[in-house]
Design an enzyme around this catalytic site. Structure first.
Site, PDB file in Angstrom:
ATOM      1  NE  ARG A  53      32.945 -11.773  10.450  1.00  0.00           N
ATOM      2  CZ  ARG A  53      33.663 -11.275   9.471  1.00  0.00           C
ATOM      3  NH1 ARG A  53      33.203 -10.270   8.748  1.00  0.00           N
ATOM      4  NH2 ARG A  53      34.865 -11.746   9.206  1.00  0.00           N
ATOM      5  CE1 TYR A 184      28.515 -18.917  11.767  1.00  0.00           C
ATOM      6  CE2 TYR A 184      28.934 -16.605  11.299  1.00  0.00           C
ATOM      7  CZ  TYR A 184      29.383 -17.849  11.705  1.00  0.00           C
ATOM      8  OH  TYR A 184      30.682 -17.995  12.067  1.00  0.00           O
ATOM      9  CE  LYS A 193      34.960  -9.962  15.153  1.00  0.00           C
ATOM     10  NZ  LYS A 193      35.019 -11.369  15.006  1.00  0.00           N
ATOM     11  CG  HIS A 213      39.221  -8.474  14.722  1.00  0.00           C
ATOM     12  ND1 HIS A 213      39.257  -8.910  13.417  1.00  0.00           N
ATOM     13  CD2 HIS A 213      38.649  -9.487  15.422  1.00  0.00           C
ATOM     14  CE1 HIS A 213      38.732 -10.121  13.334  1.00  0.00           C
ATOM     15  NE2 HIS A 213      38.364 -10.498  14.541  1.00  0.00           N
ATOM     16  CB  SER A 235      37.823 -13.455  10.298  1.00  0.00           C
ATOM     17  OG  SER A 235      37.249 -12.255  10.736  1.00  0.00           O
ATOM     18  CB  CYS A 237      44.470 -14.804  10.346  1.00  0.00           C
ATOM     19  SG  CYS A 237      43.884 -14.598   8.661  1.00  0.00           S
ATOM     20  CG  ASP A 264      37.184 -12.249  17.831  1.00  0.00           C
ATOM     21  OD1 ASP A 264      37.962 -12.544  16.904  1.00  0.00           O
ATOM     22  OD2 ASP A 264      36.051 -11.783  17.636  1.00  0.00           O
ATOM     23  NE  ARG A 357      33.746 -18.819  13.302  1.00  0.00           N
ATOM     24  CZ  ARG A 357      34.768 -17.987  13.422  1.00  0.00           C
ATOM     25  NH1 ARG A 357      35.201 -17.634  14.615  1.00  0.00           N
ATOM     26  NH2 ARG A 357      35.369 -17.491  12.361  1.00  0.00           N
TER      27      ARG A 357
HETATM   28  P1  GTP Z   1      38.206 -15.642  14.201  1.00  0.00           P
HETATM   29  O1  GTP Z   1      37.519 -16.329  15.328  1.00  0.00           O
HETATM   30  O2  GTP Z   1      37.488 -15.793  12.895  1.00  0.00           O
HETATM   31  O3  GTP Z   1      38.496 -14.201  14.458  1.00  0.00           O
HETATM   32  O4  GTP Z   1      39.587 -16.460  13.919  1.00  0.00           O
HETATM   33  P2  GTP Z   1      40.984 -16.503  14.679  1.00  0.00           P
HETATM   34  O5  GTP Z   1      41.835 -15.363  14.235  1.00  0.00           O
HETATM   35  O6  GTP Z   1      40.765 -16.656  16.134  1.00  0.00           O
HETATM   36  O7  GTP Z   1      41.665 -17.821  14.065  1.00  0.00           O
HETATM   37  P3  GTP Z   1      41.946 -19.257  14.737  1.00  0.00           P
HETATM   38  O8  GTP Z   1      42.935 -19.179  15.854  1.00  0.00           O
HETATM   39  O9  GTP Z   1      40.656 -19.898  15.031  1.00  0.00           O
HETATM   40  O10 GTP Z   1      42.670 -20.022  13.532  1.00  0.00           O
HETATM   41  C1  GTP Z   1      42.044 -20.174  12.292  1.00  0.00           C
HETATM   42  C2  GTP Z   1      42.779 -21.188  11.443  1.00  0.00           C
HETATM   43  O11 GTP Z   1      44.164 -20.865  11.332  1.00  0.00           O
HETATM   44  C3  GTP Z   1      42.709 -22.594  12.018  1.00  0.00           C
HETATM   45  O12 GTP Z   1      42.456 -23.498  10.970  1.00  0.00           O
HETATM   46  C4  GTP Z   1      44.086 -22.820  12.582  1.00  0.00           C
HETATM   47  O13 GTP Z   1      44.429 -24.166  12.572  1.00  0.00           O
HETATM   48  C5  GTP Z   1      44.978 -21.971  11.678  1.00  0.00           C
HETATM   49  N1  GTP Z   1      46.189 -21.484  12.404  1.00  0.00           N
HETATM   50  C6  GTP Z   1      46.200 -20.854  13.599  1.00  0.00           C
HETATM   51  N2  GTP Z   1      47.467 -20.591  14.004  1.00  0.00           N
HETATM   52  C7  GTP Z   1      48.276 -21.066  13.021  1.00  0.00           C
HETATM   53  C8  GTP Z   1      49.709 -21.085  12.843  1.00  0.00           C
HETATM   54  O14 GTP Z   1      50.489 -20.620  13.669  1.00  0.00           O
HETATM   55  N3  GTP Z   1      50.169 -21.647  11.683  1.00  0.00           N
HETATM   56  C9  GTP Z   1      49.322 -22.179  10.742  1.00  0.00           C
HETATM   57  N4  GTP Z   1      49.856 -22.699   9.654  1.00  0.00           N
HETATM   58  N5  GTP Z   1      47.975 -22.180  10.886  1.00  0.00           N
HETATM   59  C10 GTP Z   1      47.454 -21.624  12.002  1.00  0.00           C
HETATM   60  C1  SPV Z   2      35.282 -13.329  12.822  1.00  0.00           C
HETATM   61  O1  SPV Z   2      34.821 -13.596  11.712  1.00  0.00           O
HETATM   62  O2  SPV Z   2      36.221 -12.514  12.986  1.00  0.00           O
HETATM   63  C2  SPV Z   2      34.743 -14.012  14.023  1.00  0.00           C
HETATM   64  C3  SPV Z   2      33.528 -14.803  13.889  1.00  0.00           C
HETATM   65  O3  SPV Z   2      35.266 -13.845  15.110  1.00  0.00           O
HETATM   66  S1  SPV Z   2      32.101 -13.828  13.802  1.00  0.00           S
HETATM   67  O4  SPV Z   2      31.501 -13.764  15.143  1.00  0.00           O
HETATM   68  O5  SPV Z   2      31.181 -14.487  12.889  1.00  0.00           O
HETATM   69  O6  SPV Z   2      32.442 -12.497  13.371  1.00  0.00           O
HETATM   70 MN    MN Z   3      37.191 -12.588  14.969  1.00  0.00          MN
END
Ligand code: GTP
Ligand code: SPV
Ligand code: MN
Length: 573
Positions: A53, A184, A193, A213, A235, A237, A264, A357
């Site tokens: 983004r 993208y 979003k 979110h 994002s 996290c 999400d 992704r």
């Molecule tokens: P978006 O799709 O961008 O909104 O991301 P998201 O909030 O869904 O994050 P996602 O669950 O994909 O995790 C993103 C990164 O954080 C990955 O590299 C995970 O491995 C890492 N991660 C997720 N949960 C944990 C946790 O409990 N501990 C640690 N250390 N890392 C974590």
């Molecule tokens: C984020 O960045 O919070 C995502 C991926 O979930 S995107 O669709 O690119 O916003």
């Molecule tokens: Mn997201």
């Protein structure tokens, strides 16, 4: 304006989608993967300059600048339309325009909102078919809808994928989204979003509901009761990970389970019973690939083994499968990196983009909730905020009441990630994980949250978590992932008045005994005490940062939040 050679209406049929896949394959836009190992899966590579983004090129063009607020980019809509019209002029000449009718959440739900995305990208069509409900079925509901704000108009053109002329623009008062020069994810899958957060947050404020979110999960206890929570993390996290959590052995044995409703976005409304109810407006996951493996998130990995689209990952040429850092310890030998170049894992250069992704249908997730498509949604007992904080924020704490909870959400801060272009690892304020996604003035957004509290007779309890505290070597102390279940257990118990807590200046914290660390070798009781500790000096520093951040909002900052900040300062002494 865009002058396409051809216009194709997307009816949502498998036959039409199949023809489009063939066309996209022939054009080299997508690559077919191994039919046995990854049936009906495809790989796509975006332009190297177009991998995340772009917040600096994202605009909220409300008629008045003050309605967009200090945290959004703004331009007068008249000016912006004129500027964009020039860029769109003839942008689809020689190309086909696809007309995608789509619905956010099941079209029959009272929460449902509809849109049409015009795009010149088959990749967008194929992704929208996974991420939303599309086609003729939606047009019928759209026809029947009486409320003009149920319909959002989306326009996307790839144009030249020119970074300098990339614009992701929301016109909230017009229910319109114009996106140009990107291919993208978050920039072009307009249902995500742009619509389900930026436009929907604006609609929600006007109509008395909330677009957030947030992941949504159901926690089933050994009695078979399922209790739901929603959690907002910025994002990359950990939302997708938490939403599909597999409890540790000791919990599984007792019969605990986690059911995923969404990973999400949540749309939240007050139900007839006075509780807050949530639906997931999306139909699929657009998940971060790196770090996803059979240990960290088996449910996510199993969700994308068929009918999935992979973007910017490694292509294993030996068997036409995909790979990314953290999938396993066996990087492919004969492979192309995310840019499509010959890649040697020994080079030390990552093969997949850090924001690579997968797009996968949510109903392929082994732990998808039976309520995933329930038109009325699920009742939310707890709201959880969280971010990446190496220090300061404890593993978990609970707010004293709704208003204090809004304060806790408003002061969220997190280290930036690869999900957006720009520096990674810099701490920034990201209230409710909505900084890049709020479609109106953030001060008004805080006021809306406070208002909603008055409208929910039986509001969820509000918490904050931090899985990312580090030790002196910079390593994460808390094991995270499945073990986050141990924290969720306390959260849900608190939400139902079934657990104890200690008072601290920032809110209620668990007594270390209240977090079950049975079977967790890496965490001693002392380490847990450390994770739960509230360092007054760090928090005094934090207060300074909050004052600075709040100052941005001027008169629009609700007085209540200033009172909460003053109360925190007083408690810190
Ligand atoms: P978006 O799709 O961008 O909104 O991301 P998201 O909030 O869904 O994050 P996602 O669950 O994909 O995790 C993103 C990164 O954080 C990955 O590299 C995970 O491995 C890492 N991660 C997720 N949960 C944990 C946790 O409990 N501990 C640690 N250390 N890392 C974590
Ligand atoms: C984020 O960045 O919070 C995502 C991926 O979930 S995107 O669709 O690119 O916003
Ligand atoms: Mn997201």
């Amino acid at each position: 304006m865009t002058k396409p050679d051809k216009v194709v209406w997307i009816d949502g049929s498998d036959k039409q989608l199949d023809e489009l896949r063939k066309e996209s394959l022939a054009a080299g836009e997508i690559i077919a993967l191994n039919k046995e190992k990854l049936p009906d899966c495809f790989l796509h590579r975006t332009a190297v300059n177009d991998v995340a983004r772009v917040e600096h090129r994202t605009f909220i063009c409300s008629r008045k600048k003050e309605d967009s607020g200090p945290t959004n980019n703004w331009m007068d809509p008249v000016e912006m339309y004129a500027k964009l019209r020039k860029l769109y002029e003839g942008a689809m000449t020689g190309r086909t325009m696809y007309v995608i009718p789509f619905s956010m959440t099941v079209p029959e739900s009272p929460f449902a909102k509809f849109g049409i995305e015009l795009t010149d990208s088959i990749y967008v069509v194929l992704n929208m078919a996974i991420m939303t409900r599309i086609g003729t079925r939606v047009l019928k509901c759209l026809d029947a809808s009486k409320n003009p704000s149920d319909f959002t108009k989306g326009l996307h053109a790839k144009a030249q994928i020119d970074e300098e002329n990339r614009y992701i623009v929301q016109f909230p008062e017009d229910n319109a989204i114009w996106s140009i020069n990107s291919g993208y994810g978050g920039n072009v899958l307009l249902g995500k979003k742009c619509f389900a957060l930026r436009i929907a947050s604006f609609l929600g404020r006007n109509e008395g509901w909330m677009a957030e979110h947030m992941l949504i999960l159901g926690l089933e206890n050994p009695k078979g009761e399922v209790r739901y929570l929603a959690a907002a993390f910025p994002s990359a996290c950990g939302k997708t990970n938490l939403a599909m959590l597999i409890p540790p052995e000791i919990y599984k044995k007792k019969g605990y389970k986690v059911w995923c409703v969404g990973d999400d976005i949540a749309w939240l409304r007050v139900g007839p019973d006075g509780r807050l109810w949530a639906v997931n407006p999306e139909a699929g996951f657009f998940g971060v690939a790196p770090g996803t493996n059979m240990k960290s998130n088996p449910n996510a990995l199993l969700s994308c083994q068929k009918n999935a689209i992979f973007t910017n990952v490694v292509h294993n040429l030996d068997d036409d499968t995909v790979w990314w850092e953290g999938l396993d310890k066996n990087p492919p030998k004969n492979a192309l990196n995310w840019k499509g170049e010959k890649w040697d894992s020994a080079s030390g250069v990552p093969g997949a983009h850090p924001n690579s992704r997968f797009t996968a249908p949510a109903n392929q997730c082994p732990c998808i909730s039976s309520e995933f498509e329930a038109p009325q949604g699920v009742p939310i007992s707890a709201i959880v905020f969280g971010g990446r904080r190496a220090k300061t924020a404890p593993l978990v704490y609970q707010s004293r009441d709704w208003d204090h909870g809004v304060f806790v959400g408003s002061i969220m801060a997190s280290e930036t990630t690869a999900a957006a272009s720009g520096a990674v690892g810099v701490v920034r304020r990201d209230p409710m994980a909505m900084l890049p996604f709020c479609g109106y003035h953030m001060g008004d957004y805080f006021a809306h949250w406070l208002d909603m509290g008055k409208k929910i007779p039986n509001p969820p309890k509000i918490f904050n978590v931090n899985w990312f505290r580090t030790n002196d070597e910079g390593k994460f102390i808390w094991p995270g992932y499945g073990d986050n279940m141990r924290v969720l257990e306390w959260i849900i118990a608190r939400a139902f008045g079934e657990a104890e807590a200690d008072e601290s200046p920032i809110g209620y914290v668990p007594h270390p005994d209240d977090i079950n660390i049975e079977g967790l070798d890496e965490i001693s009781l002392d380490a847990l005490k450390g994770l739960l500790s509230v360092d007054k000096n760090l928090w005094k520093e934090e207060v300074k940062g909050i004052h600075e951040f709040y100052a941005k909002f001027g008169d629009k900052l609700p007085a209540k939040l200033n009172e909460e900040l003053a109360a925190l300062e007083k408690k810190l002494g």
